[in-house]
Enzyme design. Structure first.
Site, short mmCIF file in Angstrom:
data_model
loop_
_atom_site.label_atom_id
_atom_site.label_comp_id
_atom_site.label_asym_id
_atom_site.label_seq_id
_atom_site.Cartn_x
_atom_site.Cartn_y
_atom_site.Cartn_z
N ALA A 65 0.97 -1.08 -0.21
CA ALA A 65 0.01 -0.13 -0.06
C ALA A 65 0.80 1.12 -0.22
CB ALA A 65 -1.08 0.07 1.20
N GLY A 108 0.73 -5.01 1.10
CA GLY A 108 -0.52 -4.90 0.22
C GLY A 108 -0.45 -5.61 -0.82
N GLU A 111 -0.65 -9.05 -0.05
CA GLU A 111 -2.31 -9.24 0.11
C GLU A 111 -3.07 -9.36 -1.10
OE1 GLU A 111 -2.00 -6.09 3.14
OE2 GLU A 111 -2.09 -7.70 4.59
N GLU A 131 5.05 -4.93 7.14
CA GLU A 131 4.55 -3.73 7.59
C GLU A 131 5.11 -3.43 9.21
OE1 GLU A 131 3.09 -6.18 6.29
OE2 GLU A 131 1.30 -5.30 4.83
C1 HXC Z 1 5.00 4.33 -1.43
C2 HXC Z 1 6.83 3.32 -2.41
C3 HXC Z 1 6.61 2.26 -1.74
C4 HXC Z 1 5.42 2.10 -0.85
C5 HXC Z 1 8.54 1.89 -2.81
N1 HXC Z 1 8.06 3.12 -2.98
N2 HXC Z 1 7.61 1.02 -2.02
N3 HXC Z 1 6.30 4.38 -2.07
N4 HXC Z 1 4.61 3.31 -0.76
N5 HXC Z 1 4.86 1.01 -0.46
C6 HXC Z 1 8.71 4.21 -3.73
C7 HXC Z 1 10.17 4.65 -3.09
O1 HXC Z 1 9.63 5.53 -2.15
C8 HXC Z 1 10.85 5.22 -4.16
O2 HXC Z 1 10.50 6.42 -4.31
C9 HXC Z 1 10.45 4.37 -5.32
O3 HXC Z 1 9.48 3.47 -4.86
C10 HXC Z 1 11.50 3.14 -5.46
O4 HXC Z 1 11.72 2.56 -4.12
P1 HXC Z 1 13.28 2.38 -3.73
O5 HXC Z 1 13.00 2.03 -2.08
O6 HXC Z 1 14.16 3.30 -3.83
O7 HXC Z 1 13.72 0.85 -4.52
P2 HXC Z 1 14.70 -0.26 -3.87
O8 HXC Z 1 15.93 0.49 -3.04
O9 HXC Z 1 14.86 -1.08 -4.92
O10 HXC Z 1 13.95 -1.16 -2.75
C11 HXC Z 1 12.80 -1.53 -3.13
C12 HXC Z 1 11.93 -1.95 -1.90
C13 HXC Z 1 11.55 -0.80 -1.06
C14 HXC Z 1 12.61 -3.20 -1.00
C15 HXC Z 1 10.53 -2.82 -2.30
O11 HXC Z 1 10.81 0.40 -1.81
C16 HXC Z 1 10.67 -0.87 0.10
O12 HXC Z 1 11.27 -1.65 1.07
N6 HXC Z 1 9.49 -0.44 -0.08
C17 HXC Z 1 8.49 -0.77 0.96
C18 HXC Z 1 7.81 -2.10 1.08
C19 HXC Z 1 6.87 -2.05 2.25
O13 HXC Z 1 7.15 -1.67 3.45
N7 HXC Z 1 5.76 -2.44 1.91
C20 HXC Z 1 4.51 -2.50 2.98
C21 HXC Z 1 3.70 -1.15 2.88
S1 HXC Z 1 2.62 -1.08 3.90
P3 HXC Z 1 11.30 7.81 -4.81
O14 HXC Z 1 10.44 8.77 -4.68
O15 HXC Z 1 12.14 7.95 -3.39
O16 HXC Z 1 12.05 7.33 -5.94
C22 HXC Z 1 1.41 -1.82 3.44
C23 HXC Z 1 0.02 -2.06 4.18
C24 HXC Z 1 -0.78 -3.24 3.78
O17 HXC Z 1 1.29 -2.53 2.41
C25 HXC Z 1 -2.46 -2.96 3.85
C26 HXC Z 1 -2.87 -3.09 2.48
C27 HXC Z 1 -4.38 -3.23 2.64
#
Ligand code: HXC
Length: 257
Positions: A65, A108, A111, A131
């Site tokens: 998400a 998400g 999910e 998360e």
């Molecule tokens: C918003 C995101 C994002 C996310 C990545 N980006 N994931 N933006 N929400 N979930 C953005 C980054 O901010 C960055 O933007 C660009 O995408 C590229 O990401 P990087 O981190 O620079 O890439 P990389 O170094 O290759 O790392 C990839 C990654 C990492 C390991 C996937 O991005 C990451 O850990 N993302 C978050 C994963 C996460 O925590 N997901 C759970 C979210 S909470 P910029 O602008 O800086 O270029 C969730 C709640 C569930 O999902 C509820 C659902 C109903």
């Protein structure tokens, strides 16, 4: 509705939905979920469409998400606005959906893939519920669906440590139905989708409903539910045609009635 965060493409009776926020690794924001919901409404309403594939990019199915969108929320606003409530449209879909996953399927994203009927993974796929790293927990069914897919021990491990699972581990654990080389992902998904699209639509929908029932009820009730649906399948023209085609040693021509 003109889509900005997804792309759709129809090939025969199969609709391919490609998540399309490449700069954010397909992070699932409100707009994307609204567009996906709209695509699902159209898919369900169109009698010519019989299977959907949801995919992302080579690098990410979806990295979760949208964290930037969620960050400002407080618990009252999240509750009152029912943050992420719109996601419930996806598992309500009665027609089949295949997830074709390459790269990250996190939070998400994992999910969303689990809300589909089955997951075909590229050998590059990485699944996780990270998360916990954000000071929260899964909110799109991760604690429930992942546990049913892979069992308590692995689900706890993934949700508490936030570690990722690669495609091999995901297949070993029952999270995905098959793993294929990345360049064969869409081809394999289309092959499966075309096969499903050629089947009797009512039989496909009844099967989906019955398998899903396994997660909602006792064995005895589930078996009774299955038996009743099985009986009702004998009310379809496709049952007569399918069985007659077998006897005639020809392929069936289903009318989806
Ligand atoms: C918003 C995101 C994002 C996310 C990545 N980006 N994931 N933006 N929400 N979930 C953005 C980054 O901010 C960055 O933007 C660009 O995408 C590229 O990401 P990087 O981190 O620079 O890439 P990389 O170094 O290759 O790392 C990839 C990654 C990492 C390991 C996937 O991005 C990451 O850990 N993302 C978050 C994963 C996460 O925590 N997901 C759970 C979210 S909470 P910029 O602008 O800086 O270029 C969730 C709640 C569930 O999902 C509820 C659902 C109903």
């Amino acid at each position: 509705m003109a889509y900005e965060t997804i792309k759709t493409e129809t090939r025969g009776a199969v609709i391919l939905v490609t998540l399309n926020r490449p700069k954010a690794l397909n992070a699932l924001n409100r707009q994307l979920i609204a567009e996906l919901s709209d695509a699902l409404d159209k898919y369900e309403a169109d009698p010519d469409l019989r299977c959907m594939i949801i995919t992302g990019s080579e690098k990410a199915f979806a990295a979760g998400a949208d964290i930037k969108e969620m960050q400002p929320y407080d618990s009252v606003t999240a509750y009152v606005e029912n943050l992420l409530g719109e996601w419930d449209r996806i598992p309500r879909t009665r027609k089949p959906i295949i997830a074709a996953v390459a790269g990250y399927a996190l939070g998400g994203g994992c999910e969303l893939a689990m809300m589909c009927d089955f997951i075909i993974a590229a050998d590059t796929a990485k699944f996780g519920q990270p998360e916990i790293n954000l000071g929260v927990m899964p909110g799109g069914g991760g604690t429930q669906r992942l546990t049913r897919f892979v069992g308590k021990s692995k689900a706890m491990d993934m949700c508490l440590t936030g570690r990722m699972m690669d495609a091999d581990e995901a297949e070993r654990s029952g999270l995905v139905s098959r793993v294929v080389p990345a360049d064969e992902l869409l081809g394999t998904a289309f092959e499966a989708a075309d096969k499903i699209a050629d089947m009797s639509l009512p039989a496909v929908m009844m099967t989906k409903e019955a398998v899903n029932r396994a997660y909602e009820t006792t064995m005895a009730e589930g078996i009774l539910f299955e038996r009743r649906l099985f009986h009702s399948a004998f009310g379809t023209e496709d049952q007569s045609e399918g069985m007659q085609a077998f006897i005639d040693k020809r392929s069936a021509n289903f009318q989806n009635r």
